[in-house]
Motif scaffolding. Structure first.
Motif, PDB file in Angstrom:
ATOM      1  N   TYR A 133      -6.820  13.512 -26.417  1.00  0.00           N
ATOM      2  CA  TYR A 133      -7.015  14.800 -25.805  1.00  0.00           C
ATOM      3  C   TYR A 133      -7.852  15.416 -26.552  1.00  0.00           C
ATOM      4  N   THR A 134      -7.077  15.851 -27.716  1.00  0.00           N
ATOM      5  CA  THR A 134      -7.683  17.299 -28.772  1.00  0.00           C
ATOM      6  C   THR A 134      -8.873  16.976 -29.285  1.00  0.00           C
ATOM      7  N   ASP A 135      -9.111  15.655 -29.225  1.00  0.00           N
ATOM      8  CA  ASP A 135     -11.124  15.026 -29.794  1.00  0.00           C
ATOM      9  C   ASP A 135     -11.988  15.845 -28.970  1.00  0.00           C
ATOM     10  N   SER A 136     -11.020  15.709 -27.430  1.00  0.00           N
ATOM     11  CA  SER A 136     -12.288  16.363 -27.151  1.00  0.00           C
ATOM     12  C   SER A 136     -12.397  17.753 -26.308  1.00  0.00           C
ATOM     13  N   ARG A 137     -10.937  18.224 -26.578  1.00  0.00           N
ATOM     14  CA  ARG A 137     -11.185  19.223 -25.327  1.00  0.00           C
ATOM     15  C   ARG A 137     -10.386  20.595 -25.941  1.00  0.00           C
ATOM     16  N   GLY A 138     -10.241  20.195 -28.001  1.00  0.00           N
ATOM     17  CA  GLY A 138     -10.169  21.139 -28.940  1.00  0.00           C
ATOM     18  C   GLY A 138      -8.664  20.683 -29.447  1.00  0.00           C
ATOM     19  N   VAL A 139      -7.896  21.628 -30.343  1.00  0.00           N
ATOM     20  CA  VAL A 139      -6.388  21.295 -30.551  1.00  0.00           C
ATOM     21  C   VAL A 139      -6.346  23.193 -29.978  1.00  0.00           C
ATOM     22  N   LYS A 140      -4.953  22.963 -29.089  1.00  0.00           N
ATOM     23  CA  LYS A 140      -4.774  23.714 -28.680  1.00  0.00           C
ATOM     24  C   LYS A 140      -3.035  23.597 -28.704  1.00  0.00           C
ATOM     25  N   PRO A 141      -2.371  24.766 -28.734  1.00  0.00           N
ATOM     26  CA  PRO A 141      -0.979  24.497 -29.452  1.00  0.00           C
ATOM     27  C   PRO A 141      -0.350  24.323 -28.530  1.00  0.00           C
ATOM     28  N   VAL A 142       0.648  22.893 -27.955  1.00  0.00           N
ATOM     29  CA  VAL A 142       1.760  22.678 -26.710  1.00  0.00           C
ATOM     30  C   VAL A 142       3.038  23.858 -27.064  1.00  0.00           C
ATOM     31  N   GLU A 143       2.634  24.062 -25.427  1.00  0.00           N
ATOM     32  CA  GLU A 143       3.189  25.355 -24.959  1.00  0.00           C
ATOM     33  C   GLU A 143       5.085  24.502 -24.261  1.00  0.00           C
ATOM     34  N   ALA A 144       4.686  23.949 -24.586  1.00  0.00           N
ATOM     35  CA  ALA A 144       5.891  23.200 -23.141  1.00  0.00           C
ATOM     36  C   ALA A 144       5.999  21.755 -23.338  1.00  0.00           C
ATOM     37  N   VAL A 145       6.774  21.018 -23.226  1.00  0.00           N
ATOM     38  CA  VAL A 145       6.530  19.436 -22.497  1.00  0.00           C
ATOM     39  C   VAL A 145       7.846  19.782 -21.593  1.00  0.00           C
ATOM     40  N   ILE A 146       7.554  18.792 -20.412  1.00  0.00           N
ATOM     41  CA  ILE A 146       8.162  18.659 -19.440  1.00  0.00           C
ATOM     42  C   ILE A 146       8.186  17.334 -18.897  1.00  0.00           C
ATOM     43  N   TYR A 147       9.823  16.770 -18.182  1.00  0.00           N
ATOM     44  CA  TYR A 147      10.259  15.365 -18.384  1.00  0.00           C
ATOM     45  C   TYR A 147      10.005  15.813 -17.280  1.00  0.00           C
ATOM     46  N   THR A 148       9.369  14.813 -16.101  1.00  0.00           N
ATOM     47  CA  THR A 148       9.532  14.830 -14.644  1.00  0.00           C
ATOM     48  C   THR A 148      11.155  14.239 -14.283  1.00  0.00           C
ATOM     49  N   HIS A 149      11.284  12.710 -14.951  1.00  0.00           N
ATOM     50  CA  HIS A 149      12.452  11.884 -14.700  1.00  0.00           C
ATOM     51  C   HIS A 149      12.448  11.428 -15.760  1.00  0.00           C
TER      52      HIS A 149
END
Length: 633
Positions: A133-149
């Motif tokens: 993802y970051t290689d294409s969209r640039g490095v961005k900080p991960v603000e949150a992680v969501i577990y759907t289940h």
């Protein structure tokens, strides 16, 4: 090991009928599965710190062109779709990585960083997906992680994307539905040994990847084999229509407990007009009872929640994406897709109940069950992961249990005892194999498998006497695998073939990793120990133990009572023979090392009192066997 055999005329004819009965000219799914493609890994291989591959999607490059005679054309088509890998744009600001694990991971771009939904199964694949993802969209900080289940392929890769320190410092939020941690623990620990052994069959863990062997699992290609990690949630969603705004992204949640997972939620993004369906609406009929084993799921509630999804978001959502497979675009198509999925679970539930109330058994209902033509011909309702056959039986089990009411089935002999009696009745092993060969030659592989299973089980520990039966049973399972539309069915049949031809391959992977075990509550830990007690050996043993959990300021008393290990927080009379003291995390060493006093003390647990009493209790514990036999006695 014997070479794979060619498909028989019966299987070839079956495949021809499949090609003529389903709309293979409809290529919409292939268009959707390729839409928004940006980039992929080259090669699509992920390795661990020892440079051992934990994921390799390039091994599925053979999934090209028309289906071979060794694979059901419908499952072949599904595997072609699920093998598509890379980073894809779902809609503006939403990107998915698919084909790097059994599941997908999704990146929601905010004002400053990204929100990650479901970070895959293992640290290594999670890290690889983030880099893609970051290689294409640039490095961005991960603000949150969501577990759907609460299934491992939706949280196990979290430490490939964020660290425990990130979360502890408040830099990163971990969001999950109510009950997530308890259910994640229960599924992977209590029956984890048996589930993991069976999961090796379900996903074809040790099978070669080729046209004659493992071609996928219907929901995805297979499961990655890297390090399973877990960080506990810091924020819990409890109510439908509850909202959160993170990094400028508004999210509306829908609770859907006891559907595909005991703890599950869907997410709507109003600003993007996008719906994350978690795992409640995918391009397959899902499992109501997964073949690796689990608690039976509730299709009635599942259908009701999908009705609620349509009521809440139908007409608003212009794209629906899920934790597996590819998205659906267009408000009309979204509603059609959700409606088909809803009607599938509702119809199978209601009709199974109608027929069981007329006295039909699970086997009879499963054999005759037919979907409405509109659902039968919809690709997203096909049984690639959960079949009509085993899901109908699951519904029967949910309502009526294992007993069909026939007294002849109330007290049956064990598989070995029954096999010995059948083989004697049939005139011995040679006669049984001969009858099975006749069935095999006629294309009745199901009857051949039943006869040969008896022949194999009639002689436990005596492979010489059953060599011919094993060989023909392997051939029989192979043909059944070639014919299966359901991915796990194919993998089960072909894994059985492999073990009959080359021996027990055990359990290649397990989900009860140190990170998972570290999240056990004290009571979960005691329950995990209790299921290991050798009851008969403990009938007359009297041992008591106190466990003091320092960070929770609580003392438990554990003791053996008629072979059962029980516990209480209430104050008990008398002194315990031995006392263990430590933090809740330190005490989880009991799940790793058992009740070994030296190992416990090495891991921060203080042992006081009669160490011999602790050793006596430890001697009564029996860990599960990850190598138990399945296709042989």
């Amino acid at each position: 090991m014997a070479e794979p055999k060619a498909p028989t005329a019966t299987i070839i004819k079956q495949h021809s009928e499949v090609k003529n009965s389903l709309p293979f000219a409809d290529t919409r799914d292939f268009d959707d599965a390729s839409k928004g493609f940006i980039a992929t890994l080259e090669p699509t291989t992920v390795t661990n710190s020892s440079n051992v591959p934990v994921w390799n999607n390039d091994v599925y490059d053979f999934l090209q062109g028309d289906s071979p005679l060794t694979a059901n054309p419908s499952l072949w088509r599904q595997s072609q779709l699920t093998a598509k890998d890379g980073l894809f744009e779902v809609t503006e600001g939403i990107y998915q990585v698919r084909g790097l694990d059994l599941s997908n991971t999704t990146f929601i771009e905010g004002n400053e960083g990204v929100i990650v939904i479901d970070p895959l199964t293992s640290r290594e694949t999670g890290e690889a997906a983030l880099k893609l993802y970051t290689d294409s969209r640039g490095v961005k900080p991960v603000e949150a992680v969501i577990y759907t289940h609460s299934h491992v392929d939706h949280f196990g890769g979290v430490k490939g994307m964020v660290t425990q320190d990130d979360v502890d410092s408040g830099k990163v939020t971990i969001l999950a539905p109510e009950g997530f941690l308890e259910h994640a623990m229960a599924e992977n620990v209590y029956a984890g040994t048996a589930m993991s052994r069976r999961a090796a069959y379900m996903y074809g863990a040790t099978l070669d990847r080729n046209q004659r062997s493992q071609i996928g699992a219907g929901l995805g290609q297979t499961v990655s084999t890297g390090e399973v990690t877990l960080i506990a949630p810091t924020d819990i969603i409890t109510t439908t229509k509850e909202t959160r705004t993170m990094d400028g992204v508004l999210m509306e949640f829908q609770m859907a407990p006891d559907t595909e997972a005991p703890s599950e939620m869907l997410i709507y993004f109003p600003g993007r007009k996008a719906l994350c369906a978690a795992e409640d609406a995918t391009h397959t009929f899902h499992n109501l009872l997964t073949l690796r084993g689990a608690v039976v799921r509730d299709p009635h509630g599942w259908a009701k929640y999908l009705t609620e999804t349509i009521d809440l978001f139908g007409g608003k959502a212009e794209v629906v994406f899920a934790s597996h497979h590819w998205p659906i675009w267009g408000a009309h198509h979204v509603v059609t897709f959700l409606t088909q999925q809803r009607d599938l679970y509702a119809y199978v539930h209601d009709q199974t109940l109608r027929l069981l109330n007329q006295g039909f058994t699970d086997l009879e209902i499963a054999e005759e069950f037919v979907l409405p033509p509109a659902l039968e011909r919809a690709w997203n309702t096909r049984g690639y992961y959960g079949s009509i056959s085993h899901n109908v039986k699951a519904i029967y089990q949910r309502y009526l249990g294992w007993f069909d009411g026939n007294p002849a089935h109330l007290w049956e002999h064990t598989p070995v005892d029954r096999a010995q009696r059948y083989v004697t009745l049939l005139g011995g092993t040679d006669a049984t194999v001969a009858a099975a060969q006749t069935a095999f030659n006629s294309g009745d592989f199901r009857w051949a498998a039943e006869l040969l299973n008896h022949a194999v089980f009639a002689h436990p520990g005596r492979a010489i006497e059953t060599a011919s039966a094993r060989a023909l049973l392997a051939d029989t399972y192979e043909q059944l695998g070639y014919g299966a539309e359901n991915g796990p069915w194919r993998n089960f049949f072909l894994s059985g073939t492999k073990e009959l031809r080359s021996g027990n391959f055990g359990t290649p992977t397990a989900t009860a990793s140190p990170d998972v075990i570290a999240q056990l509550t004290p009571e979960m830990l005691f329950d995990a120990l209790a299921v290991q007690v050798n009851g008969p050996a403990a009938w007359d043993v009297r041992v008591s133990m106190d466990v003091v959990v320092t960070d929770m300021a609580v003392r438990y008393r554990l003791w053996l009572s008629h072979g059962a290990l029980v516990y209480s927080k209430a104050e008990q009379k008398g002194e315990a023979e031995v006392t263990l003291t430590g933090t809740s995390r330190a005490l989880t060493a009991m799940a790793v090392y058992g009740l070994d006093a030296a190992k416990l003390e090495e891991n921060g647990v203080v042992v006081e009192g009669d160490v011999a009493a602790l050793e006596g209790l430890a001697a009564l514990l029996e860990a599960g066997d990850p190598n138990f036999n399945i296709v042989t006695p």
